[in-house]
Design an enzyme around this catalytic site. Structure first.
Site, PDB file in Angstrom:
ATOM      1  N   ASP A 111      31.646 -21.346 133.759  1.00 31.92           N
ATOM      2  CA  ASP A 111      31.911 -20.387 132.690  1.00 31.92           C
ATOM      3  C   ASP A 111      33.420 -20.297 132.496  1.00 31.92           C
ATOM      4  O   ASP A 111      34.188 -20.486 133.436  1.00 31.92           O
ATOM      5  CB  ASP A 111      31.322 -19.027 133.070  1.00 31.92           C
ATOM      6  CG  ASP A 111      31.292 -18.064 131.906  1.00 31.92           C
ATOM      7  OD1 ASP A 111      31.656 -18.476 130.791  1.00 31.92           O
ATOM      8  OD2 ASP A 111      30.901 -16.902 132.110  1.00 31.92           O
ATOM      9  N   GLN A 164      29.053 -15.635 119.500  1.00 33.14           N
ATOM     10  CA  GLN A 164      29.194 -14.200 119.711  1.00 33.14           C
ATOM     11  C   GLN A 164      28.648 -13.464 118.483  1.00 33.14           C
ATOM     12  O   GLN A 164      27.993 -14.058 117.648  1.00 33.14           O
ATOM     13  CB  GLN A 164      30.653 -13.847 119.998  1.00 33.14           C
ATOM     14  CG  GLN A 164      31.163 -14.326 121.356  1.00 33.14           C
ATOM     15  CD  GLN A 164      30.507 -13.628 122.532  1.00 33.14           C
ATOM     16  OE1 GLN A 164      29.835 -12.602 122.383  1.00 33.14           O
ATOM     17  NE2 GLN A 164      30.686 -14.187 123.720  1.00 33.14           N
ATOM     18  N   ASP A 201      21.137 -18.283 133.093  1.00 32.84           N
ATOM     19  CA  ASP A 201      21.749 -17.943 134.377  1.00 32.84           C
ATOM     20  C   ASP A 201      21.720 -16.440 134.552  1.00 32.84           C
ATOM     21  O   ASP A 201      21.668 -15.690 133.563  1.00 32.84           O
ATOM     22  CB  ASP A 201      23.199 -18.439 134.446  1.00 32.84           C
ATOM     23  CG  ASP A 201      24.142 -17.510 133.688  1.00 32.84           C
ATOM     24  OD1 ASP A 201      24.732 -16.604 134.312  1.00 32.84           O
ATOM     25  OD2 ASP A 201      24.264 -17.656 132.453  1.00 32.84           O
ATOM     26  N   CYS A 207       3.606 -18.187 146.979  1.00 28.54           N
ATOM     27  CA  CYS A 207       4.897 -18.885 146.952  1.00 28.54           C
ATOM     28  C   CYS A 207       5.032 -19.797 148.165  1.00 28.54           C
ATOM     29  O   CYS A 207       4.669 -19.418 149.282  1.00 28.54           O
ATOM     30  CB  CYS A 207       6.037 -17.862 146.923  1.00 28.54           C
ATOM     31  SG  CYS A 207       7.690 -18.593 146.874  1.00 28.54           S
ATOM     32  N   CYS A 234       8.065 -21.168 149.083  1.00 27.94           N
ATOM     33  CA  CYS A 234       9.466 -21.257 149.491  1.00 27.94           C
ATOM     34  C   CYS A 234       9.566 -21.092 151.013  1.00 27.94           C
ATOM     35  O   CYS A 234       8.621 -20.660 151.676  1.00 27.94           O
ATOM     36  CB  CYS A 234      10.321 -20.220 148.769  1.00 27.94           C
ATOM     37  SG  CYS A 234      10.193 -18.532 149.411  1.00 27.94           S
ATOM     38  N   CYS A 258       8.710 -17.508 152.322  1.00 30.11           N
ATOM     39  CA  CYS A 258       7.293 -17.129 152.306  1.00 30.11           C
ATOM     40  C   CYS A 258       6.454 -17.998 153.239  1.00 30.11           C
ATOM     41  O   CYS A 258       5.426 -17.553 153.759  1.00 30.11           O
ATOM     42  CB  CYS A 258       6.753 -17.207 150.880  1.00 30.11           C
ATOM     43  SG  CYS A 258       7.512 -15.996 149.770  1.00 30.11           S
ATOM     44  N   HIS A 301      14.101 -16.543 148.383  1.00 30.31           N
ATOM     45  CA  HIS A 301      12.815 -16.337 147.713  1.00 30.31           C
ATOM     46  C   HIS A 301      13.001 -15.979 146.241  1.00 30.31           C
ATOM     47  O   HIS A 301      12.293 -16.502 145.371  1.00 30.31           O
ATOM     48  CB  HIS A 301      12.011 -15.235 148.394  1.00 30.31           C
ATOM     49  CG  HIS A 301      10.872 -14.774 147.540  1.00 30.31           C
ATOM     50  ND1 HIS A 301       9.727 -15.523 147.348  1.00 30.31           N
ATOM     51  CD2 HIS A 301      10.727 -13.666 146.755  1.00 30.31           C
ATOM     52  CE1 HIS A 301       8.919 -14.897 146.503  1.00 30.31           C
ATOM     53  NE2 HIS A 301       9.502 -13.770 146.131  1.00 30.31           N
TER      54      HIS A 301
END
Length: 372
Positions: A92, A188, A265, A303, A305, A308, A334
């Protein structure tokens, strides 16, 4: 070196599946990008991040300029080598910090004068400086310098920010000369439809390899964000990636994808994780709550991941209550996985021809909860 292909379209919405080719690998869209402001996604190692399925992360020009400085990063071989992440990176430009650190700066047509929050010294950020920093960092995608107006703001103030953003875009393009880095422009216009539409037309006219919708998630209601996306997205070129900045809730992601947005994002998944909160089936669970003390089930039974797969709600509750740093990392892992899994599920639904039934419009009690 840099290209974008659309591989599948939804027949009843503007949703699409694509692939963004960069020097550090492919990014399959729709795609959520975790935020690594200072060259690190807070509390999560690059290896852990890779296992969440993340394909591209975001870093911030302003903050990396202050610490450690782009010269140090460049000496290390660029941001990818500096942080040990061999996947795509988007930087950014620092325009959002113009908004968020408003009391510390002075804005004019030349750029922004900052008071360094670290040592009080005076700094200047212009389109030329912002682009030069990003070229030194070596990100795959650089963002043009822009002015992000606050919410609420008067029509005249937002119009002035738009005109300045368009002027800064021209200057950003003029200085950018890194062939292995794509430059995206930013739209913008605040919550004023006519300004948004004009900004979309102006930014699109530069034939850039990607365009972002900026100036959202600055305090306006969620419905205003969705209205902006519906107005602006149809005005953008079809064959380039479209990036909605600062969005991370499931509802907003699904509505944005249904309008043809590809990239997102947000700091939300790691910020929630650092505060002991997990994202489960679109809900926020506070793992400090005593209800989890004796709950030995996985955090999210749907999940896969690492959190988990290997840890229980009771253990996570214990870590959070004990203020152990591991708890914050496991929840952040997670939460990122949760959003990556959601965007991938939307992509599969688009390919399978069931996106409009499963995700658009996304409702809390919709089938989306049970199909991804």
């Amino acid at each position: 070196m840099f290209s974008f292909q659309i591989n599948s379209n939804c027949s009843s919405t503007r949703a699409r599946v694509g692939c963004l080719n960069t020097p550090h690998g492919d990014v399959h869209t729709p795609q959520f990008m975790p935020v690594g402001t200072l060259g690190t996604v807070k509390g999560v190692s690059p290896d852990q991040l890779l296992k969440t399925g993340s394909e591209m992360i975001l870093a911030n020009t302003y903050h990396l300029h202050l610490q450690p400085g782009e010269e140090i990063v460049h000496e290390a071989g660029g941001l990818h080598k500096f942080m040990g992440w061999d996947q795509p990176i988007l930087t950014d430009s620092g325009g959002y910090q113009v908004f968020s650190l408003g009391k510390l700066n002075k804005i004019d047509d030349e750029g922004v004068e900052f008071k360094n929050p670290r040592d009080g010294s005076h700094l200047k950020l212009t389109p030329e400086i912002a682009i030069q920093i990003q070229m030194s960092l070596g990100s795959d995608i650089a963002m043009a310098f822009d002015q992000c107006p606050p919410y609420p703001a008067t029509f005249n103030d937002v119009e002035e920010a738009c005109l300045r953003t368009h002027n800064w875009l021209e200057r950003s393009i003029a200085i950018h000369n890194k062939s292995d880095q794509a430059l995206f422009g930013i739209i913008q216009g605040g919550c004023y439809p006519e300004l948004r539409e004009e900004s979309a037309r102006v930014v699109s006219s530069f034939n850039l390899p990607g365009i972002a919708i900026g100036g959202v998630s600055v305090g306006e209601p969620s419905d205003q964000i969705n209205h902006i996306v519906r107005k602006v997205a149809p005005l953008l070129p079809e064959g380039i990636p479209r990036y909605l900045m600062g969005i991370g809730s499931l509802r907003e992601l699904a509505i944005a994808v249904s309008n043809g947005i590809d990239l997102f994002d947000c700091v939300m998944p790691t910020r929630l994780g650092r505060h002991g909160t997990a994202l489960v089936s679109g809900e926020r669970w506070n793992l400090r709550n005593a209800t989890f003390r004796n709950d030995h089930k996985p955090l999210d039974e749907t999940c896969l991941c690492e959190t988990c797969t290997n840890h229980t709600r009771a253990y996570l509750h214990h870590l959070i209550r004990s203020e152990e740093l591991l708890g914050l990392t496991l929840l952040s892992v997670h939460n990122i996985s949760h959003l990556i899994r959601f965007t991938r599920a939307m992509g599969r639904a688009i390919e399978d021809g069931c996106f409009s039934e499963d995700f658009a419009p996304w409702q809390k009690d919709s089938i989306a909860h049970y199909t991804w």
